[in-house]
Design an enzyme around this catalytic site. Sequence first.
Site, PDB file in Angstrom:
ATOM      1  N   ARG A 127      12.187  -1.504  10.530  1.00  0.00           N
ATOM      2  CA  ARG A 127      11.191  -1.096  11.522  1.00  0.00           C
ATOM      3  C   ARG A 127      11.205  -2.089  12.677  1.00  0.00           C
ATOM      4  NH1 ARG A 127       5.558   0.301   8.524  1.00  0.00           N
ATOM      5  NH2 ARG A 127       4.802  -0.834  10.344  1.00  0.00           N
ATOM      6  N   ARG A 129      12.222  -6.499   4.900  1.00  0.00           N
ATOM      7  CA  ARG A 129      12.032  -5.108   4.474  1.00  0.00           C
ATOM      8  C   ARG A 129      13.041  -4.156   5.135  1.00  0.00           C
ATOM      9  NH1 ARG A 129       6.179  -2.221   4.948  1.00  0.00           N
ATOM     10  NH2 ARG A 129       6.482  -2.396   7.197  1.00  0.00           N
ATOM     11  N   LYS A 150       0.826  -1.204   0.000  1.00  0.00           N
ATOM     12  CA  LYS A 150       0.000   0.000   0.000  1.00  0.00           C
ATOM     13  C   LYS A 150       0.865   1.261   0.000  1.00  0.00           C
ATOM     14  CE  LYS A 150      -2.048  -0.901   3.949  1.00  0.00           C
ATOM     15  NZ  LYS A 150      -1.323  -2.124   4.364  1.00  0.00           N
ATOM     16  N   ARG A 153      -8.757   1.003   9.980  1.00  0.00           N
ATOM     17  CA  ARG A 153      -8.304  -0.349  10.294  1.00  0.00           C
ATOM     18  C   ARG A 153      -9.324  -1.106  11.129  1.00  0.00           C
ATOM     19  NH1 ARG A 153      -2.409   0.840   9.634  1.00  0.00           N
ATOM     20  NH2 ARG A 153      -1.234  -1.085   9.889  1.00  0.00           N
ATOM     21  N   ARG A 197       0.840  -8.772  13.923  1.00  0.00           N
ATOM     22  CA  ARG A 197       0.180  -7.755  13.088  1.00  0.00           C
ATOM     23  C   ARG A 197      -0.758  -8.420  12.082  1.00  0.00           C
ATOM     24  NH1 ARG A 197       5.227  -4.948  10.784  1.00  0.00           N
ATOM     25  NH2 ARG A 197       3.787  -3.651   9.613  1.00  0.00           N
TER      26      ARG A 197
HETATM   27  P1  AMP Z   1       1.697   0.833   9.315  1.00  0.00           P
HETATM   28  O1  AMP Z   1       2.843   1.745   9.018  1.00  0.00           O
HETATM   29  O2  AMP Z   1       0.462   1.191   8.540  1.00  0.00           O
HETATM   30  O3  AMP Z   1       2.064  -0.630   9.204  1.00  0.00           O
HETATM   31  O4  AMP Z   1       1.312   1.083  10.852  1.00  0.00           O
HETATM   32  C1  AMP Z   1       2.232   0.812  11.888  1.00  0.00           C
HETATM   33  C2  AMP Z   1       1.509   0.684  13.224  1.00  0.00           C
HETATM   34  O5  AMP Z   1       0.876   1.920  13.543  1.00  0.00           O
HETATM   35  C3  AMP Z   1       0.384  -0.347  13.244  1.00  0.00           C
HETATM   36  O6  AMP Z   1       0.859  -1.659  13.482  1.00  0.00           O
HETATM   37  C4  AMP Z   1      -0.466   0.192  14.397  1.00  0.00           C
HETATM   38  O7  AMP Z   1       0.117  -0.101  15.646  1.00  0.00           O
HETATM   39  C5  AMP Z   1      -0.373   1.697  14.201  1.00  0.00           C
HETATM   40  N1  AMP Z   1      -1.449   2.200  13.311  1.00  0.00           N
HETATM   41  C6  AMP Z   1      -1.325   2.739  12.063  1.00  0.00           C
HETATM   42  N2  AMP Z   1      -2.510   3.092  11.550  1.00  0.00           N
HETATM   43  C7  AMP Z   1      -3.431   2.735  12.497  1.00  0.00           C
HETATM   44  C8  AMP Z   1      -4.857   2.803  12.566  1.00  0.00           C
HETATM   45  N3  AMP Z   1      -5.582   3.293  11.555  1.00  0.00           N
HETATM   46  N4  AMP Z   1      -5.444   2.342  13.691  1.00  0.00           N
HETATM   47  C9  AMP Z   1      -4.742   1.852  14.723  1.00  0.00           C
HETATM   48  N5  AMP Z   1      -3.408   1.740  14.723  1.00  0.00           N
HETATM   49  C10 AMP Z   1      -2.747   2.182  13.625  1.00  0.00           C
END
Ligand code: AMP
Length: 216
Positions: A160, A127, A13, A88, A171
Amino acid sequence: MRVIFLGPPGAGKGTQARELSREWGVPQIATGEMLREAVAAGTPLGREAKRVMDSGGLVPDDVMIGLIAERLRQPDAARGFILDGFPRTIAQAEALDRLLKDLGHSLDAVLYFQVSEPELLRRLTGRRLCRRCQTAYHLVSAPPRRPGVCDRCGGELYQRPDDSEETVRRRLEVYSRQTAPLLDYYGGRSLLSTIDGEGSVEAIAAAIRRAVTEAR
Ligand code: AMP
Protein backbone atom coordinates in the site's frame (compact mmCIF):
# COMPACT_ATOMS: atom_id res chain seq x y z
CA MET A 1 -23.79 -9.69 15.70
CA ARG A 2 -22.92 -5.99 15.53
CA VAL A 3 -19.33 -5.32 16.47
CA ILE A 4 -16.65 -2.71 15.97
CA PHE A 5 -13.00 -3.66 15.61
CA LEU A 6 -11.07 -0.71 17.00
CA GLY A 7 -7.33 -0.22 17.06
CA PRO A 8 -4.37 1.41 15.37
CA PRO A 9 -3.36 0.65 11.80
CA GLY A 10 -1.51 -2.65 11.67
CA ALA A 11 -3.23 -4.11 14.74
CA GLY A 12 -4.72 -7.01 12.73
CA LYS A 13 -8.32 -5.80 12.50
CA GLY A 14 -8.62 -6.59 8.80
CA THR A 15 -7.12 -10.07 9.09
CA GLN A 16 -9.48 -11.01 11.91
CA ALA A 17 -12.52 -9.33 10.36
CA ARG A 18 -12.02 -11.23 7.10
CA GLU A 19 -11.95 -14.63 8.85
CA LEU A 20 -14.67 -13.95 11.43
CA SER A 21 -17.09 -12.40 8.94
CA ARG A 22 -17.09 -15.74 7.09
CA GLU A 23 -17.51 -17.65 10.33
CA TRP A 24 -20.33 -15.44 11.60
CA GLY A 25 -22.05 -14.90 8.25
CA VAL A 26 -22.03 -11.11 8.52
CA PRO A 27 -20.25 -8.63 6.22
CA GLN A 28 -16.88 -7.09 7.01
CA ILE A 29 -17.38 -3.38 6.43
CA ALA A 30 -13.90 -1.97 5.92
CA THR A 31 -14.03 1.72 5.12
CA GLY A 32 -10.36 1.85 4.02
CA GLU A 33 -11.09 -0.93 1.55
CA MET A 34 -14.20 0.87 0.27
CA LEU A 35 -12.13 4.02 -0.26
CA ARG A 36 -9.34 2.12 -2.06
CA GLU A 37 -11.95 0.63 -4.40
CA ALA A 38 -13.30 4.14 -5.10
CA VAL A 39 -9.73 5.34 -5.80
CA ALA A 40 -9.12 2.43 -8.20
CA ALA A 41 -12.43 3.10 -9.98
CA GLY A 42 -11.62 6.83 -10.27
CA THR A 43 -14.99 7.94 -8.85
CA PRO A 44 -15.44 11.49 -7.47
CA LEU A 45 -15.16 10.03 -3.94
CA GLY A 46 -11.96 8.22 -4.91
CA ARG A 47 -10.46 11.39 -6.36
CA GLU A 48 -11.34 13.34 -3.22
CA ALA A 49 -10.02 10.63 -0.87
CA LYS A 50 -6.75 9.73 -2.59
CA ARG A 51 -4.66 12.72 -1.53
CA VAL A 52 -5.76 12.47 2.09
CA MET A 53 -5.13 8.72 2.23
CA ASP A 54 -1.69 9.00 0.64
CA SER A 55 -0.68 11.57 3.26
CA GLY A 56 -1.91 9.38 6.15
CA GLY A 57 -4.71 11.77 7.20
CA LEU A 58 -8.41 11.10 7.65
CA VAL A 59 -11.10 11.58 5.01
CA PRO A 60 -13.64 14.20 6.25
CA ASP A 61 -16.28 12.97 8.68
CA ASP A 62 -19.27 14.01 6.54
CA VAL A 63 -17.97 11.96 3.62
CA MET A 64 -17.34 8.89 5.79
CA ILE A 65 -20.68 9.18 7.58
CA GLY A 66 -22.52 9.34 4.23
CA LEU A 67 -20.61 6.29 3.01
CA ILE A 68 -21.34 4.20 6.08
CA ALA A 69 -25.01 5.26 6.20
CA GLU A 70 -25.46 3.96 2.67
CA ARG A 71 -23.55 0.74 3.41
CA LEU A 72 -25.47 -0.10 6.60
CA ARG A 73 -28.74 0.21 4.71
CA GLN A 74 -27.75 -2.59 2.30
CA PRO A 75 -29.75 -5.78 2.91
CA ASP A 76 -26.70 -7.88 3.84
CA ALA A 77 -25.99 -5.63 6.83
CA ALA A 78 -29.45 -6.18 8.33
CA ARG A 79 -28.35 -9.31 10.21
CA GLY A 80 -25.16 -7.76 11.54
CA PHE A 81 -21.70 -6.53 10.61
CA ILE A 82 -18.09 -6.16 11.63
CA LEU A 83 -17.01 -2.55 11.31
CA ASP A 84 -13.30 -2.46 10.47
CA GLY A 85 -11.83 1.04 10.37
CA PHE A 86 -15.00 2.95 11.28
CA PRO A 87 -15.59 4.97 13.45
CA ARG A 88 -12.26 6.78 13.63
CA THR A 89 -13.40 10.00 15.32
CA ILE A 90 -15.86 10.94 18.05
CA ALA A 91 -18.07 12.65 15.44
CA GLN A 92 -18.21 9.40 13.46
CA ALA A 93 -19.07 7.40 16.60
CA GLU A 94 -21.89 9.81 17.45
CA ALA A 95 -23.23 9.62 13.90
CA LEU A 96 -23.08 5.82 14.07
CA ASP A 97 -25.14 5.86 17.28
CA ARG A 98 -27.80 7.97 15.57
CA LEU A 99 -27.78 5.79 12.48
CA LEU A 100 -28.15 2.55 14.43
CA LYS A 101 -30.96 4.08 16.45
CA ASP A 102 -32.78 5.02 13.23
CA LEU A 103 -32.32 1.46 11.96
CA GLY A 104 -33.56 0.04 15.27
CA HIS A 105 -30.29 -1.72 16.10
CA SER A 106 -27.67 -1.53 18.82
CA LEU A 107 -24.01 -2.47 19.13
CA ASP A 108 -23.08 -5.75 20.82
CA ALA A 109 -19.39 -5.08 21.44
CA VAL A 110 -16.38 -2.94 20.65
CA LEU A 111 -13.11 -4.86 20.57
CA TYR A 112 -9.91 -2.92 21.04
CA PHE A 113 -6.82 -4.57 19.51
CA GLN A 114 -3.82 -3.67 21.66
CA VAL A 115 -0.40 -3.79 19.94
CA SER A 116 2.81 -1.91 20.85
CA GLU A 117 4.00 0.89 18.58
CA PRO A 118 7.33 -0.74 17.53
CA GLU A 119 5.39 -3.86 16.55
CA LEU A 120 2.88 -1.77 14.51
CA LEU A 121 5.74 -0.09 12.64
CA ARG A 122 7.40 -3.43 11.96
CA ARG A 123 4.16 -4.97 10.69
CA LEU A 124 3.07 -2.10 8.46
CA THR A 125 6.40 -1.37 6.80
CA GLY A 126 6.86 -5.07 5.90
CA ARG A 127 3.23 -5.64 4.92
CA ARG A 128 2.21 -6.92 1.49
CA LEU A 129 -1.42 -7.43 0.44
CA CYS A 130 -3.13 -9.44 -2.25
CA ARG A 131 -4.77 -7.18 -4.82
CA ARG A 132 -7.51 -9.71 -5.40
CA CYS A 133 -8.51 -11.18 -2.00
CA GLN A 134 -6.76 -8.71 0.38
CA THR A 135 -4.96 -11.46 2.34
CA ALA A 136 -2.09 -9.88 4.29
CA TYR A 137 1.52 -11.14 4.33
CA HIS A 138 4.71 -9.88 5.95
CA LEU A 139 8.01 -9.93 4.09
CA VAL A 140 9.83 -11.41 7.10
CA SER A 141 7.37 -12.98 9.53
CA ALA A 142 4.64 -14.28 7.19
CA PRO A 143 6.02 -14.44 3.65
CA PRO A 144 4.03 -16.05 0.83
CA ARG A 145 5.30 -19.39 -0.52
CA ARG A 146 6.18 -17.74 -3.86
CA PRO A 147 7.48 -14.16 -3.67
CA GLY A 148 4.88 -11.66 -4.86
CA VAL A 149 2.08 -14.23 -5.26
CA CYS A 150 -0.88 -14.86 -2.92
CA ASP A 151 -0.93 -18.39 -1.44
CA ARG A 152 -4.69 -18.32 -1.22
CA CYS A 153 -5.82 -17.14 -4.66
CA GLY A 154 -2.70 -16.66 -6.82
CA GLY A 155 -3.31 -12.87 -6.94
CA GLU A 156 -0.52 -10.30 -7.16
CA LEU A 157 0.90 -8.92 -3.90
CA TYR A 158 1.48 -5.18 -3.53
CA GLN A 159 2.58 -2.64 -0.95
CA ARG A 160 0.00 0.00 0.00
CA PRO A 161 1.34 3.48 -0.84
CA ASP A 162 0.54 4.58 2.72
CA ASP A 163 2.63 1.77 4.26
CA SER A 164 5.91 3.71 3.78
CA GLU A 165 7.65 4.45 7.09
CA GLU A 166 7.00 8.20 6.95
CA THR A 167 3.28 7.79 6.24
CA VAL A 168 2.93 5.01 8.81
CA ARG A 169 4.32 7.38 11.49
CA ARG A 170 1.78 10.00 10.50
CA ARG A 171 -1.09 7.45 10.56
CA LEU A 172 -0.07 6.37 14.06
CA GLU A 173 -0.03 10.01 15.21
CA VAL A 174 -3.47 10.61 13.68
CA TYR A 175 -4.70 7.46 15.41
CA SER A 176 -3.50 8.63 18.86
CA ARG A 177 -4.99 12.08 18.44
CA GLN A 178 -8.30 11.36 16.73
CA THR A 179 -9.19 7.69 17.20
CA ALA A 180 -7.79 6.67 20.61
CA PRO A 181 -10.36 8.93 22.38
CA LEU A 182 -12.98 6.38 21.27
CA LEU A 183 -11.64 4.05 23.96
CA ASP A 184 -13.14 6.35 26.61
CA TYR A 185 -16.27 6.91 24.52
CA TYR A 186 -17.10 3.18 24.38
CA GLY A 187 -15.45 2.33 27.71
CA GLY A 188 -17.91 4.66 29.41
CA ARG A 189 -20.78 2.59 28.01
CA SER A 190 -19.29 -0.79 29.05
CA LEU A 191 -19.14 -2.00 25.45
CA LEU A 192 -15.37 -2.26 25.29
CA SER A 193 -13.16 -5.37 25.56
CA THR A 194 -9.40 -5.29 25.10
CA ILE A 195 -7.82 -8.02 22.98
CA ASP A 196 -4.08 -8.73 23.12
CA GLY A 197 -3.25 -8.25 19.43
CA GLU A 198 0.27 -9.73 19.59
CA GLY A 199 -0.43 -13.48 19.68
CA SER A 200 -0.99 -15.87 16.76
CA VAL A 201 -3.87 -15.19 14.37
CA GLU A 202 -5.72 -18.20 15.84
CA ALA A 203 -5.14 -17.17 19.49
CA ILE A 204 -6.43 -13.67 18.75
CA ALA A 205 -9.51 -15.09 16.96
CA ALA A 206 -10.21 -17.25 20.03
CA ALA A 207 -9.94 -14.23 22.35
CA ILE A 208 -12.38 -12.30 20.12
CA ARG A 209 -14.89 -15.17 20.14
CA ARG A 210 -14.71 -15.28 23.94
CA ALA A 211 -15.13 -11.53 24.31
CA VAL A 212 -18.11 -11.42 21.96
CA THR A 213 -19.83 -14.33 23.70
CA GLU A 214 -19.41 -12.63 27.06
CA ALA A 215 -20.67 -9.30 25.72
CA ARG A 216 -23.90 -10.64 24.20
P1 AMP B 1 -7.34 1.53 6.52
O1 AMP B 1 -7.41 0.58 5.37
O2 AMP B 1 -8.41 1.27 7.54
O3 AMP B 1 -5.95 1.61 7.13
O4 AMP B 1 -7.66 2.98 5.93
C1 AMP B 1 -6.82 3.58 4.97
C2 AMP B 1 -7.06 5.09 4.91
O5 AMP B 1 -8.40 5.34 4.52
C3 AMP B 1 -6.90 5.80 6.25
O6 AMP B 1 -5.55 6.12 6.54
C4 AMP B 1 -7.76 7.05 6.00
O7 AMP B 1 -7.09 7.97 5.18
C5 AMP B 1 -8.92 6.49 5.20
N1 AMP B 1 -10.02 6.03 6.08
C6 AMP B 1 -10.47 4.76 6.28
N2 AMP B 1 -11.49 4.71 7.14
C7 AMP B 1 -11.69 6.01 7.53
C8 AMP B 1 -12.58 6.64 8.45
N3 AMP B 1 -13.48 5.94 9.15
N4 AMP B 1 -12.48 7.98 8.58
C9 AMP B 1 -11.60 8.72 7.89
N5 AMP B 1 -10.72 8.19 7.03
C10 AMP B 1 -10.76 6.85 6.84
